[in-house]
Design a protein around this motif. Structure first.
Motif, short mmCIF file in Angstrom:
data_model
loop_
_atom_site.label_atom_id
_atom_site.label_comp_id
_atom_site.label_asym_id
_atom_site.label_seq_id
_atom_site.Cartn_x
_atom_site.Cartn_y
_atom_site.Cartn_z
N PRO A 1 0.72 -1.21 -0.08
CA PRO A 1 -0.16 -0.09 0.05
C PRO A 1 0.77 1.13 -0.25
O PRO A 1 2.05 1.17 0.47
CB PRO A 1 -0.82 -0.22 1.20
CG PRO A 1 -0.84 -1.63 1.48
CD PRO A 1 0.65 -2.19 1.28
N PRO A 2 0.50 2.42 -0.63
CA PRO A 2 1.28 3.50 -0.69
C PRO A 2 1.89 3.95 0.55
O PRO A 2 3.24 4.13 0.60
CB PRO A 2 0.37 4.82 -1.20
CG PRO A 2 -0.61 3.79 -2.00
CD PRO A 2 -0.78 2.75 -1.10
N ARG A 3 1.16 4.26 1.51
CA ARG A 3 1.77 4.59 2.92
C ARG A 3 2.94 3.78 3.34
O ARG A 3 4.07 3.96 3.96
CB ARG A 3 1.02 4.84 3.81
CG ARG A 3 0.07 6.28 3.60
CD ARG A 3 -0.82 6.41 4.75
NE ARG A 3 -1.97 5.45 4.62
CZ ARG A 3 -2.87 5.41 5.53
NH1 ARG A 3 -3.03 6.44 6.53
NH2 ARG A 3 -4.11 4.58 5.51
N ALA A 4 2.68 2.31 3.33
CA ALA A 4 3.63 1.30 3.81
C ALA A 4 5.00 1.35 2.81
O ALA A 4 5.81 1.31 3.51
CB ALA A 4 3.06 -0.16 3.54
N ALA A 5 4.83 1.50 1.66
CA ALA A 5 5.88 1.75 0.73
C ALA A 5 6.63 3.11 1.29
O ALA A 5 8.13 2.84 1.28
CB ALA A 5 5.36 1.78 -0.72
N LEU A 6 6.18 3.95 1.52
CA LEU A 6 6.78 5.39 1.59
C LEU A 6 7.39 5.45 2.99
O LEU A 6 8.44 5.76 3.28
CB LEU A 6 5.74 6.61 1.75
CG LEU A 6 5.30 6.86 0.27
CD1 LEU A 6 3.95 7.96 0.43
CD2 LEU A 6 6.09 7.25 -0.61
N VAL A 7 6.91 4.47 3.89
CA VAL A 7 7.58 4.39 5.11
C VAL A 7 8.99 3.67 4.92
O VAL A 7 9.93 3.91 5.47
CB VAL A 7 6.80 3.48 6.16
CG1 VAL A 7 7.66 3.13 7.23
CG2 VAL A 7 5.86 4.23 6.89
N GLU A 8 8.90 2.61 4.07
CA GLU A 8 10.16 1.68 3.79
C GLU A 8 11.37 2.60 3.00
O GLU A 8 12.17 2.69 3.41
CB GLU A 8 9.90 0.83 2.81
CG GLU A 8 9.17 -0.56 3.49
CD GLU A 8 9.53 -1.99 2.76
OE1 GLU A 8 10.27 -2.00 1.90
OE2 GLU A 8 8.64 -2.93 3.41
N ILE A 9 10.76 3.38 2.11
CA ILE A 9 11.55 4.25 1.28
C ILE A 9 12.08 5.42 2.43
O ILE A 9 13.41 5.70 2.34
CB ILE A 9 10.84 5.30 0.20
CG1 ILE A 9 10.47 4.12 -0.75
CG2 ILE A 9 11.76 6.13 -0.32
CD1 ILE A 9 9.60 4.64 -1.91
N ALA A 10 11.48 6.02 3.23
CA ALA A 10 12.03 6.81 4.02
C ALA A 10 12.91 6.46 5.24
O ALA A 10 13.99 7.03 5.27
CB ALA A 10 10.82 7.68 5.03
N ARG A 11 12.86 5.11 5.57
CA ARG A 11 14.12 4.53 6.37
C ARG A 11 15.15 4.28 5.49
O ARG A 11 16.20 4.26 6.06
CB ARG A 11 13.14 3.00 7.10
CG ARG A 11 12.16 3.48 7.89
CD ARG A 11 11.53 2.40 8.50
NE ARG A 11 10.33 2.67 9.55
CZ ARG A 11 9.44 1.66 10.14
NH1 ARG A 11 9.65 0.51 9.65
NH2 ARG A 11 8.68 2.31 11.13
N ASP A 12 14.86 3.74 4.24
CA ASP A 12 16.17 3.49 3.45
C ASP A 12 16.94 4.83 3.29
O ASP A 12 18.34 4.86 3.16
CB ASP A 12 15.51 2.74 2.34
CG ASP A 12 16.73 2.64 1.23
OD1 ASP A 12 17.32 1.57 1.54
OD2 ASP A 12 16.75 3.38 0.16
#
Length: 210
Positions: free
Chosen positions: A9-20
């Motif tokens: 889902p969009p927000r879950a993907a953005l969380v992963e990107i932010a941490r990366d």
């Protein structure tokens, strides 16, 4: 973990990107912002002033593309990122864009600051990685749009709108001088890949001039 960001889902993907991005030094502290479309008329964007390495799915706001109105916020104290105007401008200009990523890195700032004062573009090195932007030419001449940094982000957004409304950029990326790159893509995964590729190219250019 999903194999591709587009499987999340969009927000879950953005969380992963932010941490990366935070782990790689591209979103230090609270700097940077990320967004992804929920549908054709709305996009999720990171809340302002939260440490990007510690975001969760509640740290996003749903914004309407048409007028920038916040239509959903889980935490009442959340405020939209200062760069929301830039994301909204890009989604308006490029309806096929599904994600927009903005980060900060030392190499990107150094590369941009070496451009002449008042320069509107930064020539990218014609190395193999440029193919990640679908540039399939021998020794291509590719210019990254360069914008001046001002405190009023809405002015930057308006500069972007005026320039790109006349001529679409050669690649789905831009740079704000002394600030950082913004990259967008037709999917979350494409935007992520292209941001990573642009960082590689800018790091190459910075290191090659030492």
């Amino acid at each position: 973990m999903a194999r591709l960001l587009d499987e999340l889902p969009p927000r879950a993907a953005l969380v992963e990107i932010a941490r990366d991005f935070h782990a790689r030094g591209w979103m230090a502290g609270t700097a940077g912002n990320l967004s992804a479309r929920e549908d054709d008329n709305h996009f999720w964007i990171t809340a302002s002033s939260w440490p990007k390495g510690r975001l969760d799915e509640l740290d996003f706001l749903l914004v309407r593309v048409k007028d920038g109105e916040v239509v959903e916020r889980v935490r009442p104290e959340n405020k939209p990122s200062a760069e929301t105007a830039i994301h909204r401008t890009l989604y308006t200009l490029f309806p096929n864009a599904r994600a927009c990523l903005h980060g900060h890195s030392v190499d990107a700032c150094l590369a941009a600051d070496r451009a002449k004062p008042g320069a509107r573009t930064l020539r990218l090195a014609p190395i193999e990685m440029i193919k990640g932007f679908d540039v399939w030419k021998q020794n291509p001449k590719v210019d990254l749009p360069l914008f001046e940094n001002v405190l009023d982000v809405s002015r930057i957004a308006e500069d972007i709108r005026k320039r790109f409304a006349k001529t679409a950029p050669a690649i789905t990326a831009l740079m704000v001088r002394s600030h950082g790159p913004t990259v967008w893509g037709a999917s979350l995964q494409e935007a992520y890949n292209r941001f990573e590729i642009l960082e590689f190219i800018l790091r190459y250019q910075t290191n090659s001039r030492r």
